[in-house]
Design a protein around this motif. Sequence first.
Motif, short mmCIF file in Angstrom:
data_model
loop_
_atom_site.label_atom_id
_atom_site.label_comp_id
_atom_site.label_asym_id
_atom_site.label_seq_id
_atom_site.Cartn_x
_atom_site.Cartn_y
_atom_site.Cartn_z
N CYS A 1 46.16 35.67 33.66
CA CYS A 1 45.21 36.18 33.06
C CYS A 1 44.64 37.26 34.41
O CYS A 1 44.05 37.22 35.53
CB CYS A 1 43.47 35.55 32.71
N ARG B 1 41.58 40.29 34.68
CA ARG B 1 39.75 39.76 34.12
C ARG B 1 40.17 41.74 33.73
O ARG B 1 40.05 42.60 34.65
CB ARG B 1 39.13 39.30 34.33
N TYR C 1 46.62 38.19 29.45
CA TYR C 1 46.69 36.56 29.20
C TYR C 1 48.80 36.96 29.38
O TYR C 1 49.84 37.56 28.39
CB TYR C 1 46.49 35.48 29.37
N VAL D 1 40.56 40.32 27.78
CA VAL D 1 41.34 39.26 28.78
C VAL D 1 42.68 39.49 28.69
O VAL D 1 42.80 39.70 27.56
CB VAL D 1 41.08 38.03 29.72
#
Length: 551
Positions: free
Chosen positions: A85, A87, A74, A72
């Motif tokens: 975030c 994914r 960020y 992930v």
Amino acid sequence: GGSVVGTYQITSGNDIYTFNFGWGTGGWGGPVAGGPSTTLNGAISNSATTITVVSTTGFATTGSLLIDSETVTYTGISPTTFTGCVRGINGTGSGAAAAHSSGTAVQQSNGYTGWGGATGIGVGVQLRLWSLGNFGQNLLANPRGGPIYYWVPDSANPTSTYNVAQVLSSGNTNTQNGTQWWLADADTPLMVNYVLVSDASRFTIALGTNDYGSTIQNPLLVRWSDQESVTTWTPAVTNQAGSYQLSHGSAIINAIQSRQEILIWTDAALYSMQYLGAPFVWGFNLLADNVSIISPNAAAVASNVTYWMGQDKFYMYSGRTETLPSTLRQYVFQDLNATQAYQFFAGTNEGFNEIWWFYCSADSNYVNRYVIYNHLERIWYYGNLGRTAWLDSALRATPTAANYVVGSTDTSNLIYHENGVNNGEVNPPAAINSFVQSSDFDIGDGHNFGFVWRIIPDVSFDGSENNNPSLSFTVLPRQNPGANYGTDSNPIVSSKQNYQNKNTYEVQQFTEYAYVRMRGRQMAFKIESNDIGTQWQLGVPRLDIKPDGRR
């Protein structure tokens, strides 16, 4: 300089040896994740863009996480959350976006593995560059914006086992074979943009880091440990740990050792950092304001002079800061991709008195060009070459470079420069298409046409593996500035002794001179070869020219 991961091939004779390379956040031989870790404080779905954890202490302000097998990325951080975030970065299957239960481990990740495992290039907001420093036989390493990692060789198995580097923080318990490696204090930097170890009295220096007791990164703050220490960062009357806030610019970009000082570049100035001893420990002087450096790896030191590439010119520092005159300034800076500037890097080729800069042309997202300054001859030359890292060391016979080729099948190679006379990047080796072309020259600033009637090439073929080495020598006349070379009215005329017009003529091992008939207001010459086993070196060609014709 540079940042390289992937699969590398080394060719020896007809054998090709392949191995995987990368710097994992866990260190040499480490897994994809490592360093700061925490746990989820609540379950998350497979689409959550804000992730709540127990604590984000020690994590980079932007970067990547590993949750189970999912990567992930960020873009924001608070004391207990990661925000912005994205994914499922590392694909489908087990790496796809997934739901995770409360209490699941969350670790910092950069998408790389260590020795022994292949992986893709890490995903992040900014190119992930590493700075390294040797503390004796131990190694300090820092991914830009992340924590400091510390690697200690395994004394019980010095030749066979490579233990994992660990985050330098008070939260880690670090033991090896039952013996504690080190114990860092509570003020150990959490996030750093550049780390190095000083030559003077051996201090560990963190640049662009968080202040004491803070989890917010200060991009202009310089901090240093106690002398001969990587673990003592809290200032006290019994040690020499301390800090200093720079004032010019908005962020520290780079630092490099130079003679008895450390040079520090911000995005707007150049500082000198010199060891003074107690009680001030380190002193800082502003060397130049309103100067730039284009990337964290764009500086190199040769013969006690520091050279670097700025945003729009080249610079040098030899006790004072100066603009480096360059005949190629317009060629380089009007055709580069500034959005990929963090890929640009510098290196030295001391055997030939050269400073190299590798950069991306305006139409490329990858390094594909180089420009060279010969600091002995004070001349510039350039070419096209893809490289992603460079190492020139007195401990190695030749410079070593890396090349990461992006394509249908990504490949990476370690390349030994100045070794052999053929292109060893392919198997079997192939000829190198090598050439040198001069800039235009004229008689009396071009007021008269020049007539060339004889050329002495002055070429040596020493070191050739070809029994009959040769090259082509082309003289390029130009009727007027801006005209094409070799127009119909003034064609390229190169010849052997028979005066037969040819575009090029051959120079062999024992060619002393050649008669030509050629006329132009400006001229240039090009020397080129493309034969297996041919090596040549250009001396000082002489052209017999006399004024001819109209002004």
